[in-house]
Write a protein that holds these residues in place. Structure first.
Motif, mmCIF file in Angstrom:
data_model
loop_
_atom_site.group_PDB
_atom_site.id
_atom_site.type_symbol
_atom_site.label_atom_id
_atom_site.label_comp_id
_atom_site.label_asym_id
_atom_site.label_seq_id
_atom_site.Cartn_x
_atom_site.Cartn_y
_atom_site.Cartn_z
ATOM 1 N N LEU A 1 36.886 24.321 43.506
ATOM 2 C CA LEU A 1 35.728 23.427 43.644
ATOM 3 C C LEU A 1 34.885 23.404 42.374
ATOM 4 N N ALA A 2 34.749 24.577 41.746
ATOM 5 C CA ALA A 2 33.997 24.639 40.486
ATOM 6 C C ALA A 2 34.679 23.792 39.419
ATOM 7 N N ALA A 3 36.024 23.889 39.358
ATOM 8 C CA ALA A 3 36.768 23.071 38.405
ATOM 9 C C ALA A 3 36.594 21.591 38.743
ATOM 10 N N GLY A 4 36.617 21.286 40.052
ATOM 11 C CA GLY A 4 36.461 19.894 40.468
ATOM 12 C C GLY A 4 35.109 19.323 40.081
ATOM 13 N N ASP A 5 34.063 20.134 40.219
ATOM 14 C CA ASP A 5 32.726 19.666 39.808
ATOM 15 C C ASP A 5 32.712 19.338 38.316
ATOM 16 N N THR A 6 33.341 20.217 37.538
ATOM 17 C CA THR A 6 33.406 19.980 36.091
ATOM 18 C C THR A 6 34.182 18.709 35.787
ATOM 19 N N ILE A 7 35.302 18.535 36.487
ATOM 20 C CA ILE A 7 36.152 17.373 36.236
ATOM 21 C C ILE A 7 35.448 16.072 36.602
ATOM 22 N N THR A 8 34.723 16.050 37.726
ATOM 23 C CA THR A 8 33.998 14.824 38.088
ATOM 24 C C THR A 8 32.896 14.524 37.073
ATOM 25 N N ASP A 9 32.271 15.562 36.542
ATOM 26 C CA ASP A 9 31.265 15.350 35.491
ATOM 27 C C ASP A 9 31.916 14.765 34.239
ATOM 28 N N LYS B 1 31.336 11.069 32.359
ATOM 29 C CA LYS B 1 31.069 10.902 30.919
ATOM 30 C C LYS B 1 32.116 10.014 30.273
ATOM 31 N N MET B 2 33.386 10.134 30.700
ATOM 32 C CA MET B 2 34.444 9.265 30.170
ATOM 33 C C MET B 2 34.166 7.804 30.522
ATOM 34 N N LYS C 1 35.793 6.542 21.035
ATOM 35 C CA LYS C 1 37.181 6.787 21.419
ATOM 36 C C LYS C 1 37.526 8.276 21.278
ATOM 37 N N ALA C 2 37.050 8.890 20.198
ATOM 38 C CA ALA C 2 37.311 10.322 19.980
ATOM 39 C C ALA C 2 36.631 11.163 21.057
ATOM 40 N N ASP C 3 35.388 10.776 21.391
ATOM 41 C CA ASP C 3 34.675 11.503 22.456
ATOM 42 C C ASP C 3 35.415 11.365 23.786
ATOM 43 N N PHE C 4 35.887 10.163 24.062
ATOM 44 C CA PHE C 4 36.620 9.910 25.314
ATOM 45 C C PHE C 4 37.859 10.795 25.396
ATOM 46 N N GLU C 5 38.622 10.863 24.335
ATOM 47 C CA GLU C 5 39.859 11.652 24.331
ATOM 48 C C GLU C 5 39.568 13.150 24.422
ATOM 49 N N SER C 6 38.465 13.588 23.826
ATOM 50 C CA SER C 6 38.079 14.993 23.918
ATOM 51 C C SER C 6 37.724 15.356 25.353
ATOM 52 N N LEU C 7 36.983 14.466 26.018
ATOM 53 C CA LEU C 7 36.637 14.694 27.423
ATOM 54 C C LEU C 7 37.897 14.710 28.292
ATOM 55 N N ALA D 1 47.030 8.917 33.070
ATOM 56 C CA ALA D 1 48.169 9.337 32.257
ATOM 57 C C ALA D 1 47.712 10.417 31.289
ATOM 58 N N ALA D 2 48.663 11.239 30.841
ATOM 59 C CA ALA D 2 48.328 12.356 29.955
ATOM 60 C C ALA D 2 47.631 11.895 28.680
ATOM 61 N N GLY D 3 48.013 10.723 28.180
ATOM 62 C CA GLY D 3 47.410 10.243 26.927
ATOM 63 C C GLY D 3 46.484 9.071 27.134
ATOM 64 N N SER D 4 45.848 9.018 28.292
ATOM 65 C CA SER D 4 44.976 7.883 28.602
ATOM 66 C C SER D 4 43.905 7.703 27.531
ATOM 67 N N THR D 5 43.794 6.468 27.039
ATOM 68 C CA THR D 5 42.777 6.153 26.033
ATOM 69 C C THR D 5 42.610 4.632 25.973
ATOM 70 N N PHE D 6 41.846 4.147 25.024
ATOM 71 C CA PHE D 6 41.691 2.703 24.807
ATOM 72 C C PHE D 6 41.763 2.434 23.305
#
Length: 272
Positions: free
Chosen positions: A79-87, A91-92, A113-119, A171-176
């Motif tokens: 659940l802790a991981a899930g909270d982080t992931i939803t946050d 941000k993405m 784009k770089a911030d998105f991929e880092s998240l 997808a593993a490499g999801s981006t724009f």
């Protein structure tokens, strides 16, 4: 009544009564010392056997409680991981929305784009590291976990809720690559966010189920222990009162035996 110097019936009766009193006194003292009216199989075989079986069941529930608490911790970590992931997903979505602005220059777009991929990459790290005791309900490495539910070995099963990128529909490499694909990514992230929150809701329900069952097991264990106490524990107030009575009875028995032992001496007076 026949007077005899060979057989003193009165002394024999007094001795029998004194022995009986001493036996009762020993039993009462044993109950006071141990606090139990049934301390071993000699006291009452049926009750002793029953109490041992119930005590065994109560002790076994300690393992059940340990397993359920381990399950709670495993779910809490997920659940802790899930909270982080939803946050991170929120941000993405924010970054994708900002990048869909066609008025941005190339440098600003590339920074978003770089911030998105880092998240995105942080989501993978959060899901992968969400382990307790080497076990995870978030990374998709296990279909389900079964924890002990009762002293007979019954199980409480919790299904895994994969929170990795693939598990939430990314997808593993999801981006724009431009404003148009950034706009499309907004809808994808929204869907992923819905999927992730639904899985977290399911984990939360399982956690509540474990909490409820753990509470029940604790109450069951308390009831078993109280039941064993009802079977074998002595009423110390009653035993204390009985002790006083038996001590007095013992003293009277000693005096009665002493008097009975003097009876043959009265025969001597017949020969004077």
């Amino acid at each position: 009544m026949m007077n005899s110097i060979n057989t003193n019936s009165g002394a024999l009766i007094a001795l029998q009564n004194l022995n009986s009193t001493n036996s009762e006194l020993s039993t009462t003292q044993g109950r006071i010392n141990t606090g139990k009216k049934v301390a071993n199989a000699k006291d009452n075989g049926a009750i002793w056997s029953m109490s041992k079986m119930q005590s065994s069941s109560s002790s076994s529930l300690n393992s059940v409680k340990d397993s359920l608490q381990r399950g709670q911790s495993t779910i809490d970590v997920a659940l802790a991981a899930g909270d982080t992931i939803t946050d991170l997903l929120s941000k993405m979505k924010e970054k994708a929305l900002a990048a869909s602005d066609t008025s941005l220059n190339t440098a600003s777009f590339n920074a978003l784009k770089a911030d998105f991929e880092s998240l995105r990459d942080q989501i993978t790290k959060a899901a992968t590291n969400a382990k307790f005791n080497g076990v995870s309900l978030a990374d998709g490495t296990t279909a389900s976990l079964t924890f002990l539910a009762n002293a007979d070995g019954g199980g409480f099963t919790v299904a895994s809720k994969t929170l990795s990128l693939v598990g939430i529909g990314l997808a593993a490499g999801s981006t724009f690559t431009d404003a148009a694909t950034a706009k499309t990514m907004i809808a994808t992230i929204t869907t992923a966010l819905t999927t992730a929150t639904n899985k977290l809701s399911s984990l939360g329900t399982n956690s509540v189920g474990l909490d409820t069952h753990l509470t029940f097991v604790g109450k069951l264990q308390d009831s078993l222990e109280a039941g064993v106490g009802n079977l074998v524990d002595a009423d110390l107030a009653k035993e204390s009162a009985k002790l006083q009575s038996l001590q007095t009875k013992q003293q009277l028995g000693v005096q009665a035996l002493s008097i009975a032992n003097q009876t043959p001496q009265s025969i001597l007076s017949l020969f004077k």
